[in-house]
Design an enzyme around this catalytic site. Structure first.
Site, PDB file in Angstrom:
ATOM      1  N   GLY A 172       0.888  -1.231  -0.042  1.00 14.76           N
ATOM      2  CA  GLY A 172      -0.079  -0.219  -0.472  1.00 14.76           C
ATOM      3  C   GLY A 172       0.671   1.116   0.270  1.00 14.76           C
ATOM      4  O   GLY A 172       1.797   1.153   0.035  1.00 14.76           O
ATOM      5  N   GLY A 173       0.270   2.452   0.705  1.00 16.36           N
ATOM      6  CA  GLY A 173       0.958   3.363   0.326  1.00 16.36           C
ATOM      7  C   GLY A 173       2.347   3.198   1.651  1.00 16.36           C
ATOM      8  O   GLY A 173       3.413   4.433   1.197  1.00 16.36           O
ATOM      9  N   GLY A 407      25.859  12.865 -27.970  1.00 20.23           N
ATOM     10  CA  GLY A 407      25.038  13.039 -26.927  1.00 20.23           C
ATOM     11  C   GLY A 407      25.358  11.721 -25.778  1.00 20.23           C
ATOM     12  O   GLY A 407      25.924  13.027 -24.510  1.00 20.23           O
ATOM     13  N   ALA A 408      26.180  11.088 -25.474  1.00 20.32           N
ATOM     14  CA  ALA A 408      26.311  10.355 -24.282  1.00 20.32           C
ATOM     15  C   ALA A 408      27.795  10.676 -24.007  1.00 20.32           C
ATOM     16  O   ALA A 408      27.855  10.915 -22.980  1.00 20.32           O
ATOM     17  CB  ALA A 408      26.518   9.041 -25.151  1.00 20.32           C
TER      18      ALA A 408
HETATM   19  C1  HXC Z   1      -3.901  -4.395  11.909  1.00 22.56           C
HETATM   20  C2  HXC Z   1      -3.010  -6.202  11.723  1.00 22.56           C
HETATM   21  C3  HXC Z   1      -2.099  -5.551   9.828  1.00 22.56           C
HETATM   22  C4  HXC Z   1      -3.060  -4.054   9.505  1.00 22.56           C
HETATM   23  C5  HXC Z   1      -1.460  -8.177   9.843  1.00 22.56           C
HETATM   24  N1  HXC Z   1      -2.186  -6.784  10.955  1.00 22.56           N
HETATM   25  N2  HXC Z   1      -2.529  -7.040   8.721  1.00 22.56           N
HETATM   26  N3  HXC Z   1      -3.478  -5.451  12.253  1.00 22.56           N
HETATM   27  N4  HXC Z   1      -4.098  -3.418  10.887  1.00 22.56           N
HETATM   28  N5  HXC Z   1      -3.196  -3.110   8.463  1.00 22.56           N
HETATM   29  C6  HXC Z   1      -2.566  -8.241  12.389  1.00 22.56           C
HETATM   30  C7  HXC Z   1      -2.773  -9.294  12.167  1.00 22.56           C
HETATM   31  O1  HXC Z   1      -4.521  -9.272  11.830  1.00 22.56           O
HETATM   32  C8  HXC Z   1      -2.709 -10.513  13.307  1.00 22.56           C
HETATM   33  O2  HXC Z   1      -2.822 -10.197  14.171  1.00 22.56           O
HETATM   34  C9  HXC Z   1      -0.821 -10.385  13.397  1.00 22.56           C
HETATM   35  O3  HXC Z   1      -1.057  -8.695  12.436  1.00 22.56           O
HETATM   36  C10 HXC Z   1      -0.336 -10.811  11.965  1.00 22.56           C
HETATM   37  O4  HXC Z   1      -1.293 -10.807  10.798  1.00 22.56           O
HETATM   38  P1  HXC Z   1      -1.234 -12.462  10.071  1.00 22.56           P
HETATM   39  O5  HXC Z   1      -2.508 -11.897   8.787  1.00 22.56           O
HETATM   40  O6  HXC Z   1      -0.947 -13.237  10.675  1.00 22.56           O
HETATM   41  O7  HXC Z   1       0.448 -12.711   9.165  1.00 22.56           O
HETATM   42  P2  HXC Z   1       0.598 -12.807   8.285  1.00 22.56           P
HETATM   43  O8  HXC Z   1      -0.254 -13.939   7.719  1.00 22.56           O
HETATM   44  O9  HXC Z   1       2.040 -13.142   7.771  1.00 22.56           O
HETATM   45  O10 HXC Z   1       0.328 -11.871   6.684  1.00 22.56           O
HETATM   46  C11 HXC Z   1       0.567 -10.558   6.669  1.00 22.56           C
HETATM   47  C12 HXC Z   1       0.072 -10.112   5.740  1.00 22.56           C
HETATM   48  C13 HXC Z   1      -1.321  -9.528   6.373  1.00 22.56           C
HETATM   49  C14 HXC Z   1       0.084 -10.311   4.274  1.00 22.56           C
HETATM   50  C15 HXC Z   1       0.932  -8.569   6.062  1.00 22.56           C
HETATM   51  O11 HXC Z   1      -1.929  -9.640   7.399  1.00 22.56           O
HETATM   52  C16 HXC Z   1      -2.617  -8.326   5.817  1.00 22.56           C
HETATM   53  O12 HXC Z   1      -2.579  -8.478   4.239  1.00 22.56           O
HETATM   54  N6  HXC Z   1      -2.396  -7.666   6.238  1.00 22.56           N
HETATM   55  C17 HXC Z   1      -3.250  -6.284   5.335  1.00 22.56           C
HETATM   56  C18 HXC Z   1      -2.498  -6.043   4.890  1.00 22.56           C
HETATM   57  C19 HXC Z   1      -3.345  -4.980   4.234  1.00 22.56           C
HETATM   58  O13 HXC Z   1      -3.946  -4.631   4.104  1.00 22.56           O
HETATM   59  N7  HXC Z   1      -2.855  -3.669   4.842  1.00 22.56           N
HETATM   60  C20 HXC Z   1      -3.297  -2.103   4.886  1.00 22.56           C
HETATM   61  C21 HXC Z   1      -3.056  -1.710   4.186  1.00 22.56           C
HETATM   62  S1  HXC Z   1      -3.601  -0.306   3.124  1.00 22.56           S
HETATM   63  P3  HXC Z   1      -3.313 -11.572  15.550  1.00 22.56           P
HETATM   64  O14 HXC Z   1      -3.445 -10.682  17.048  1.00 22.56           O
HETATM   65  O15 HXC Z   1      -3.403 -12.648  14.984  1.00 22.56           O
HETATM   66  O16 HXC Z   1      -1.383 -11.773  15.573  1.00 22.56           O
HETATM   67  C22 HXC Z   1      -2.222   1.086   3.486  1.00 22.56           C
HETATM   68  C23 HXC Z   1      -2.524   2.105   3.535  1.00 22.56           C
HETATM   69  C24 HXC Z   1      -1.343   3.007   3.731  1.00 22.56           C
HETATM   70  O17 HXC Z   1      -1.318   0.380   4.160  1.00 22.56           O
HETATM   71  C25 HXC Z   1      -1.788   3.805   2.951  1.00 22.56           C
HETATM   72  C26 HXC Z   1       0.078   5.150   3.314  1.00 22.56           C
HETATM   73  C27 HXC Z   1      -0.600   6.282   3.004  1.00 22.56           C
END
Ligand code: HXC
Length: 518
Positions: A172-173, A407-408
């Site tokens: 993401g961002g 040019g290079a």
């Molecule tokens: C809150 C989160 C989280 C998140 C993971 N966790 N991502 N909690 N916010 N964004 C938590 C899970 O609930 C879990 O909690 C623990 O972290 C580990 O995650 P798992 O899924 O069990 O691990 P894994 O299987 O290794 O997968 C990792 C992952 C997946 C691929 C990163 O967690 C995932 O897809 N997360 C969401 C990613 C996402 O969509 N993020 C938002 C993106 S948008 P527990 O308590 O069970 O340990 C964004 C915008 C930013 O970031 C903009 C900036 C300008």
């Protein structure tokens, strides 16, 4: 036990608990994925015992989705300062064991605190990323946190070196913080970076890809150029960051550290006198030249697998850091294309921002022709490299080994782009274009008019052109190069040139900022 002793025991207990982050189970899960924890990474990165941690008792302030019951000390990031080879750094390492290292507002405040201190103190900042992105439960607060970090990345750019290590997800961002820093290192098989993951890609475009294919280390180190390094393991990655820091000054007001060497400045290398093949279309390996002239043959290459037709990286010459930029005749004949221009320009600008002299080794047949390049804006992208060299005020020493056409030739740190000392090997060939191309343009009519003798006319004209231009002396006659040097002497001639330029001062006109062709 006295009250004071009790309080100290409590502190020790609190610290021990905080150091466990998300707890033993999640640490085991992290290890099971072949990944280290944030604290283990820091321990490998910095000098033993030098890490001073801040904010280990910080908690998030979120009350949505039951988060008021979920508290972990430190809240998903370990921050502080330490030393690497005795020199200070600030750092933050996202802790995947706490909410997947996801970014809360509090976590961003911790990161911003070390970034602010790094900028104020003129000390590099290293970020180790391993995060699920914005903490979903925090909504816009998490987005605000990213914005705060990005702004600091931007303000610190060109003032202190900023290095990003990607040791897990970075999606993401969130990818934009590393993208705003100077160097990004990824770890093969365990880290990935993308704006949208495979599921979103499939739903929007129908394309089916794995995380690795979409944004793994190999992809970003070779195809996109987003990653400057792809390490085989976390240990290798952390050691590369240590090595990289060793070449850099603490900030833009300082010089890079001097590292004494036993490699004599006066060392000559006879093999360089046989480096350039007789056949101008035959390649040779520019790495051999780079390693021959730098201290102890040590070269830290940046972007090793991206745009291999140009080589960039750090080395030392006579103990001082230099940025090496070299065309690579062994890949695409060393031609400049879009990616090579972007790669070179970014590196040249980094070196200029941080007072690192540039040593440029030229063997370039020109810019790559064709619709693919033109449609991709080779004009704008080539201009980036031109701009970067022309703008740079650090000492610039250039050696032309063989071809330097058109040019290079101008782009590759020529005299008129305020090149300080420009040398050429006797094999240098500085001209508007190569002999074949020139004869085809100049004598097309003659050749067409006499098809029976076409080949003889071509060869005769080519010889004439080569006699005139296939040497460095036309440029030397005009002072466009300062001397023709014997290849075996390149090391000491360049080191002497750099020594002569060590107090160089040069300005650019006052401006708010430049308008680099982006
Ligand atoms: C809150 C989160 C989280 C998140 C993971 N966790 N991502 N909690 N916010 N964004 C938590 C899970 O609930 C879990 O909690 C623990 O972290 C580990 O995650 P798992 O899924 O069990 O691990 P894994 O299987 O290794 O997968 C990792 C992952 C997946 C691929 C990163 O967690 C995932 O897809 N997360 C969401 C990613 C996402 O969509 N993020 C938002 C993106 S948008 P527990 O308590 O069970 O340990 C964004 C915008 C930013 O970031 C903009 C900036 C300008």
């Amino acid at each position: 036990m006295s009250i004071q002793q009790e309080k100290i025991t409590e502190l020790v207990g609190r610290r021990e608990k905080a150091r466990l982050g998300g707890g033993a189970k999640r640490i085991d899960a992290q290890h099971a994925k072949g990944k280290l924890t944030a604290r283990e990474r820091i321990a490998l990165l910095v000098d033993e015992g030098s890490f001073e941690e801040f904010d280990m008792f910080v908690h998030h302030r979120c009350t949505n989705f039951g988060m008021e019951k979920e508290h972990f000390d430190g809240d998903g990031v370990v921050t502080g300062h330490a030393t690497i080879d005795g020199r200070p750094v600030y750092l933050f390492a996202q802790d995947f064991t706490v909410s997947g290292g996801s970014l809360s507002k509090t976590m961003s405040e911790k990161i911003c605190k070390v970034m602010d201190m790094a900028l104020r103190g003129g000390v590099p900042v290293i970020g180790l990323n391993d995060s699920g992105g914005a903490r979903i439960q925090e909504g816009v607060d998490a987005l605000a946190g990213y914005g705060e970090i990005f702004e600091r990345n931007i303000l610190a750019s060109g003032v202190i070196p900023q290095i990003s290590g990607i040791f897990g997800p970075c999606a993401g961002g969130a990818v934009y913080s590393p993208a705003l820093t100077d160097f990004t290192l990824m770890v093969k098989d365990t880290s990935y970076m993308f704006l949208t993951g495979p599921a979103v890609v499939k739903s929007v475009t129908g394309e089916v890809v794995t995380q690795e294919q979409l944004g793994g280390a190999a992809v970003h180190a070779s195809k996109s150029g987003v990653a400057h390094f792809a390490a085989a393991s976390e240990e290798e990655g952390l050691s590369t960051i240590r090595e990289l820091i060793g070449y850099l000054p603490l900030n833009n007001r300082e010089q890079a550290p001097e590292v004494p060497t036993t490699d004599p400045v006066s060392r000559v290398d006879d093999s360089l006198n046989d480096m350039v093949p007789d056949n101008p279309n035959k390649a040779y390996d520019m790495y051999a030249v780079v390693r021959s002239i730098v201290d102890d043959g040590r070269f830290l290459e940046i972007h090793r697998d991206f745009a291999k037709n140009i080589i960039v990286g750090f080395a030392r010459m006579g103990g001082r850091t230099v940025g090496v930029v070299a065309n690579q005749p062994a890949v695409l004949a060393g031609v400049l294309d879009i990616n090579a221009s972007r790669k070179g320009a970014r590196f040249v600008r980094f070196c200029d921002a941080f007072n690192i002299p540039l040593v440029t080794l030229v063997d370039v047949p020109g810019f790559l022709p064709g619709t693919q390049q033109e449609y991709g804006a080779i004009i704008t992208n080539g201009a980036k490299l031109l701009y970067a060299y022309g703008e740079a005020t650090v000492p610039k020493v250039t050696v032309t080994l063989r071809k330097s056409y058109g040019g290079a030739h101008i782009v590759m740190s020529c005299k008129q782009l305020r090149g300080d000392i420009n040398y050429a090997w006797p094999t240098a060939n500085i001209a508007v274009m190569g002999a074949d191309g020139a004869v085809n343009v100049l004598y097309a009519k003659d050749i067409k008019a006499d098809p029976e003798h076409a080949s003889e006319i071509f060869e005769a004209r080519k010889k004439e052109y080569e006699d005139l231009f296939s040497n460095p002396y036309r440029a030397a006659e005009k002072g466009y190069i300062d001397d023709v040097i014997e290849p075996r002497n390149t090391r000491f001639r360049v080191i002497r040139a750099l020594a002569q330029l060590s107090a160089k001062q040069q300005d650019i006109p006052a401006k708010k900022h430049d308008n680099l062709p982006l």
